[in-house]
Design a protein around this motif. Sequence first.
Motif, PDB file in Angstrom:
ATOM      1  N   ALA A 219     -36.526 -26.687 -27.136  1.00 26.26           N
ATOM      2  CA  ALA A 219     -35.417 -27.624 -26.370  1.00 26.26           C
ATOM      3  C   ALA A 219     -35.573 -27.776 -24.776  1.00 26.26           C
ATOM      4  CB  ALA A 219     -34.099 -27.407 -26.734  1.00 26.26           C
ATOM      5  N   PRO A 220     -35.617 -28.903 -24.299  1.00 29.86           N
ATOM      6  CA  PRO A 220     -35.700 -28.932 -22.835  1.00 29.86           C
ATOM      7  C   PRO A 220     -34.846 -28.060 -21.878  1.00 29.86           C
ATOM      8  CG  PRO A 220     -35.174 -31.143 -23.821  1.00 29.86           C
ATOM      9  CD  PRO A 220     -35.297 -30.280 -24.994  1.00 29.86           C
ATOM     10  N   LEU A 221     -33.933 -27.646 -22.564  1.00 30.12           N
ATOM     11  CA  LEU A 221     -33.085 -26.661 -21.769  1.00 30.12           C
ATOM     12  C   LEU A 221     -33.711 -25.248 -21.579  1.00 30.12           C
ATOM     13  CD1 LEU A 221     -30.354 -27.347 -20.023  1.00 30.12           C
ATOM     14  CD2 LEU A 221     -29.288 -25.928 -21.779  1.00 30.12           C
ATOM     15  N   VAL A 222     -34.192 -24.923 -22.732  1.00 28.80           N
ATOM     16  CA  VAL A 222     -34.742 -23.397 -22.709  1.00 28.80           C
ATOM     17  C   VAL A 222     -36.048 -23.460 -22.233  1.00 28.80           C
ATOM     18  CG1 VAL A 222     -35.802 -21.723 -24.393  1.00 28.80           C
ATOM     19  CG2 VAL A 222     -33.777 -23.265 -24.851  1.00 28.80           C
ATOM     20  N   VAL A 223     -37.085 -24.817 -22.316  1.00 29.01           N
ATOM     21  CA  VAL A 223     -38.050 -24.792 -21.611  1.00 29.01           C
ATOM     22  C   VAL A 223     -38.091 -24.645 -19.962  1.00 29.01           C
ATOM     23  CG1 VAL A 223     -39.997 -26.297 -20.923  1.00 29.01           C
ATOM     24  CG2 VAL A 223     -39.201 -26.275 -23.149  1.00 29.01           C
ATOM     25  N   GLU A 224     -36.831 -25.308 -19.693  1.00 31.46           N
ATOM     26  CA  GLU A 224     -36.614 -25.148 -18.115  1.00 31.46           C
ATOM     27  C   GLU A 224     -36.311 -23.648 -17.567  1.00 31.46           C
ATOM     28  OE1 GLU A 224     -32.693 -26.964 -15.785  1.00 31.46           O
ATOM     29  OE2 GLU A 224     -33.819 -28.474 -16.948  1.00 31.46           O
ATOM     30  N   GLN A 225     -35.655 -23.008 -18.571  1.00 25.80           N
ATOM     31  CA  GLN A 225     -35.369 -21.618 -18.509  1.00 25.80           C
ATOM     32  C   GLN A 225     -36.773 -20.657 -18.266  1.00 25.80           C
ATOM     33  OE1 GLN A 225     -32.230 -20.762 -21.594  1.00 25.80           O
ATOM     34  NE2 GLN A 225     -31.392 -19.451 -19.912  1.00 25.80           N
ATOM     35  N   ILE A 226     -37.391 -21.082 -19.271  1.00 25.34           N
ATOM     36  CA  ILE A 226     -38.692 -20.371 -19.223  1.00 25.34           C
ATOM     37  C   ILE A 226     -39.659 -20.555 -18.158  1.00 25.34           C
ATOM     38  CG2 ILE A 226     -40.722 -20.251 -20.580  1.00 25.34           C
ATOM     39  CD1 ILE A 226     -39.586 -20.698 -23.010  1.00 25.34           C
ATOM     40  N   PHE A 227     -39.616 -21.666 -17.550  1.00 28.02           N
ATOM     41  CA  PHE A 227     -40.279 -22.154 -16.289  1.00 28.02           C
ATOM     42  C   PHE A 227     -39.705 -21.457 -15.079  1.00 28.02           C
ATOM     43  CE2 PHE A 227     -42.855 -24.183 -19.131  1.00 28.02           C
ATOM     44  CZ  PHE A 227     -44.302 -24.219 -18.748  1.00 28.02           C
ATOM     45  N   GLU A 228     -38.423 -21.282 -14.981  1.00 29.98           N
ATOM     46  CA  GLU A 228     -37.678 -20.819 -13.841  1.00 29.98           C
ATOM     47  C   GLU A 228     -38.059 -19.349 -14.112  1.00 29.98           C
ATOM     48  OE1 GLU A 228     -33.723 -22.967 -14.188  1.00 29.98           O
ATOM     49  OE2 GLU A 228     -33.182 -20.661 -13.760  1.00 29.98           O
ATOM     50  N   LEU A 229     -38.018 -18.834 -15.338  1.00 32.59           N
ATOM     51  CA  LEU A 229     -38.343 -17.212 -15.229  1.00 32.59           C
ATOM     52  C   LEU A 229     -39.830 -17.054 -14.892  1.00 32.59           C
ATOM     53  CD1 LEU A 229     -37.155 -15.730 -18.371  1.00 32.59           C
ATOM     54  CD2 LEU A 229     -39.275 -14.650 -17.418  1.00 32.59           C
ATOM     55  N   PHE A 230     -40.774 -18.128 -14.870  1.00 33.94           N
ATOM     56  CA  PHE A 230     -42.350 -17.709 -14.739  1.00 33.94           C
ATOM     57  C   PHE A 230     -42.202 -17.987 -12.993  1.00 33.94           C
ATOM     58  CE2 PHE A 230     -44.300 -19.796 -18.637  1.00 33.94           C
ATOM     59  CZ  PHE A 230     -44.044 -18.616 -19.469  1.00 33.94           C
ATOM     60  N   GLY A 231     -41.297 -18.785 -12.443  1.00 33.59           N
ATOM     61  CA  GLY A 231     -41.425 -18.929 -11.081  1.00 33.59           C
ATOM     62  C   GLY A 231     -40.877 -17.676 -10.371  1.00 33.59           C
ATOM     63  N   GLU A 232     -39.763 -17.094 -10.994  1.00 41.07           N
ATOM     64  CA  GLU A 232     -39.274 -15.723 -10.474  1.00 41.07           C
ATOM     65  C   GLU A 232     -40.559 -14.642 -10.452  1.00 41.07           C
ATOM     66  OE1 GLU A 232     -35.231 -15.473 -12.121  1.00 41.07           O
ATOM     67  OE2 GLU A 232     -35.665 -13.226 -12.211  1.00 41.07           O
ATOM     68  N   LEU A 233     -41.219 -14.688 -11.540  1.00 39.95           N
ATOM     69  CA  LEU A 233     -42.126 -13.679 -11.719  1.00 39.95           C
ATOM     70  C   LEU A 233     -43.233 -13.876 -10.724  1.00 39.95           C
ATOM     71  CD1 LEU A 233     -42.602 -13.449 -15.609  1.00 39.95           C
ATOM     72  CD2 LEU A 233     -41.542 -11.603 -14.019  1.00 39.95           C
TER      73      LEU A 233
END
Length: 231
Positions: free
Chosen positions: A163-177
């Motif tokens: 789902a788009p909302l989770v995808v957003e969370q995952i990529f936020e997490l990638f950006g944080e890393l």
Amino acid sequence: GAPPDVLRLEGVVAGYGDATVLRGVDLAVPAGRVVALLGANGAGKSTACAVAGSMTPAAGRVLLEGRDITAWPAHRRARAGIYLAPEGRGVFPSLTLEENLTTWLPDAADRERVYERLPNLAGRRTVAAGALSGGEQQLLALAPALVRPPRVLIADEPSLGLAPLVVEQIFELFGELRDRGVGLLVVEEKASEALALADTVAFMRLGRISWQGPRAEVDDDRLAAAYLGLA
Ligand code: ATP
């Protein structure tokens, strides 16, 4: 100056049995940068991830911060800081979310850090991992990297079917890393979130990198050409 490469593939040739899939792949992932690896179905993107994370190629070299790890088995590479975000989520379906997390993070304080950062997981800790949504499973599989950042994180189609909302969370997490210095290699079939986050883009076609360069040089024409094999 430019950040050092955490991961490099040099002249990698690899395949399965008699089938050669990678035909001489050179690819570099710098520290604190996101490399998007794009290309059509069957181009060899997953095989390139496997060579970085676990598979020994027929020819060429795999380097982790300059160290030759070509012949290292997967567990040794993992200990050295290569985090291959598991495809098919990689969680134990019959264990609860909390039990899954405990296998990677035995320290309760580490698990609390995960729940603070990902509150939607906190409410699901007693649920069997197999009963979680695909997105929750993906977040669970990425959670250990938040607490113990690897040197390089490799994610093969991390948003597939989510789902788009989770995808957003995952990529936020990638950006944080990335901001914490992790090098990321993110594979996608279609240019999307990966492209938005990428510093460098590499296109793969028929087992070779057909074009690679800065994100800023990727426009619609370049994308179309790359997918059509004109790049
Ligand atoms: P996809 O999006 O389909 O995963 P890809 O670009 O990631 O595409 P690969 O998965 O690396 O490409 O597949 C490249 C080729 O290698 C394909 O022809 C595929 O059938 C073959 N292949 C992939 N994995 C295996 C395997 N474990 N055993 C045999 N052949 C494989």
